[in-house]
Design a protein around this motif. Structure first.
Motif, mmCIF file in Angstrom:
data_model
loop_
_atom_site.group_PDB
_atom_site.id
_atom_site.type_symbol
_atom_site.label_atom_id
_atom_site.label_comp_id
_atom_site.label_asym_id
_atom_site.label_seq_id
_atom_site.Cartn_x
_atom_site.Cartn_y
_atom_site.Cartn_z
ATOM 1 N N THR A 44 0.862 -1.176 0.000
ATOM 2 C CA THR A 44 0.000 0.000 0.000
ATOM 3 C C THR A 44 0.899 1.225 0.000
ATOM 4 O O THR A 44 1.776 1.353 0.856
ATOM 5 N N ILE A 45 0.689 2.119 -0.976
ATOM 6 C CA ILE A 45 1.580 3.263 -1.147
ATOM 7 C C ILE A 45 0.763 4.547 -1.161
ATOM 8 O O ILE A 45 -0.234 4.655 -1.879
ATOM 9 N N LEU A 46 1.208 5.514 -0.352
ATOM 10 C CA LEU A 46 0.651 6.871 -0.364
ATOM 11 C C LEU A 46 1.794 7.828 -0.663
ATOM 12 O O LEU A 46 2.826 7.794 0.018
ATOM 13 N N PHE A 47 1.630 8.677 -1.674
ATOM 14 C CA PHE A 47 2.675 9.628 -2.018
ATOM 15 C C PHE A 47 2.078 11.007 -2.242
ATOM 16 O O PHE A 47 0.950 11.147 -2.725
ATOM 17 N N SER A 48 2.826 12.034 -1.869
ATOM 18 C CA SER A 48 2.403 13.409 -2.146
ATOM 19 C C SER A 48 2.933 13.809 -3.508
ATOM 20 O O SER A 48 3.998 13.360 -3.941
ATOM 21 N N THR A 49 2.178 14.668 -4.188
ATOM 22 C CA THR A 49 2.588 15.041 -5.538
ATOM 23 C C THR A 49 1.900 16.325 -5.977
ATOM 24 O O THR A 49 0.829 16.686 -5.475
ATOM 25 N N HIS A 50 2.537 17.014 -6.931
ATOM 26 C CA HIS A 50 1.909 18.130 -7.634
ATOM 27 C C HIS A 50 1.417 17.682 -9.013
ATOM 28 O O HIS A 50 0.802 18.479 -9.723
ATOM 29 N N GLU A 51 1.702 16.419 -9.358
ATOM 30 C CA GLU A 51 1.318 15.899 -10.672
ATOM 31 C C GLU A 51 -0.100 15.331 -10.599
ATOM 32 O O GLU A 51 -0.320 14.133 -10.679
ATOM 33 N N ILE A 52 -1.075 16.220 -10.454
ATOM 34 C CA ILE A 52 -2.447 15.782 -10.215
ATOM 35 C C ILE A 52 -3.022 15.069 -11.432
ATOM 36 O O ILE A 52 -3.734 14.054 -11.297
ATOM 37 N N ASP A 53 -2.720 15.560 -12.630
ATOM 38 C CA ASP A 53 -3.227 14.905 -13.834
ATOM 39 C C ASP A 53 -2.741 13.459 -13.933
ATOM 40 O O ASP A 53 -3.498 12.564 -14.328
ATOM 41 N N LEU A 54 -1.474 13.217 -13.584
ATOM 42 C CA LEU A 54 -0.947 11.855 -13.602
ATOM 43 C C LEU A 54 -1.584 11.003 -12.509
ATOM 44 O O LEU A 54 -1.892 9.828 -12.716
#
Length: 263
Positions: free
Chosen positions: A201-211
């Motif tokens: 189970t993976i949770l990651f923060s990102t600015h790549e919302i479209d991806l």
């Protein structure tokens, strides 16, 4: 939310922020969400919305204002450090302690919770390291010093270290920062493959919302007033992305599931 399922990670009425001498600074409303086993989830929000603080709170590095974080049904505050290290691995944005390490030596560090006091590797340890190197496509550069790696290679090595730790849950803070589009997609597709093949189970923060909308099972949208958690399709239908950014600059196109600049 299935009450019979034991989730790798669950947040209950969780408020994150900081305590001052006379008052506390709350970054989000109370958060309630659970990450199912074998899922890839993204954490999104504008700068300053609390993404890194939430990841640190979920990992036990930062104290919550109120509420509870559960790892496999156990409050993280009640979990001894050794048990926590066997249930949770974290990749933050800080630079590694020594870039003189080889890729292999860096990935081996993920086995620290399982090795003896002199760090001797067992057959199981070596197997986990080999698996992590293979999954992150690092076999060919395993002996290369970390200071010679590209940003994308180093990011894959850091993820491989977390993967070799063999925890049910992985938390990653902006794993695609400073990468071009090809390498952003490559990293996220590798993470997706890990959830499918290894059940992580993976949770990651990102600015790549479209991806994230295209690749993730769930997305947690952080904002100061309202935070939402759900599948990308459900969040699109409910208008979850509509007010994430100032609408006079950027708007969310529900038909195509992507952000567009207002010209």
């Amino acid at each position: 939310m299935n009450s019979d399922l034991i989730y790798p990670l669950e947040a209950k009425a969780l408020e994150i922020g900081y305590r001052g001498k006379s008052r506390k600074k709350r970054l989000t409303p109370p958060l309630n969400f659970a990450l199912p086993p074998g899922s890839l989830s993204a954490l999104v929000g504008i700068n300053g919305s609390g993404k890194s603080t939430l990841l640190r709170t979920l990992s036990g590095m930062h104290t919550a204002l109120t509420g509870e974080v559960l790892l496999k049904g156990t409050p993280i505050r009640d979990m001894p450090p050794a048990d926590r290290a066997r249930n949770l691995s974290v990749v933050l944005t800080e630079p590694i302690a020594s870039k003189n390490l080889s890729v292999y030596e860096l990935v081996v560090l993920g086995r620290h919770p399982y090795t003896n006091w002199i760090g001797q590797l067992s057959a199981e340890d070596r197997s986990r390291v080999a698996y992590a190197l293979e999954q992150m496509e690092l076999d060919e550069i395993r002996q290369q010093p970390c200071h010679t790696l590209s940003d994308g290679q180093l990011q894959r090595a850091l993820i491989a270290r977390a993967l070799s730790q063999d925890t049910a849950l992985m938390l990653l803070d902006e794993p695609t920062t400073h990468l071009d589009l090809y390498h952003k997609v490559k990293i996220l597709k590798l993470l997706k493959e890990v959830t499918r093949m290894a059940g992580k189970t993976i949770l990651f923060s990102t600015h790549e919302i479209d991806l994230a909308i295209q690749l993730c099972d769930h997305i947690l949208i952080l904002s100061e007033d309202v935070s939402q958690f759900g599948s990308p399709c459900n969040l699109i239908e409910s208008g979850g992305f509509d007010t994430l950014f100032p609408i006079d600059t950027i708007h969310f196109d529900r038909t195509h599931g992507m952000f567009k600049v207002n010209k």
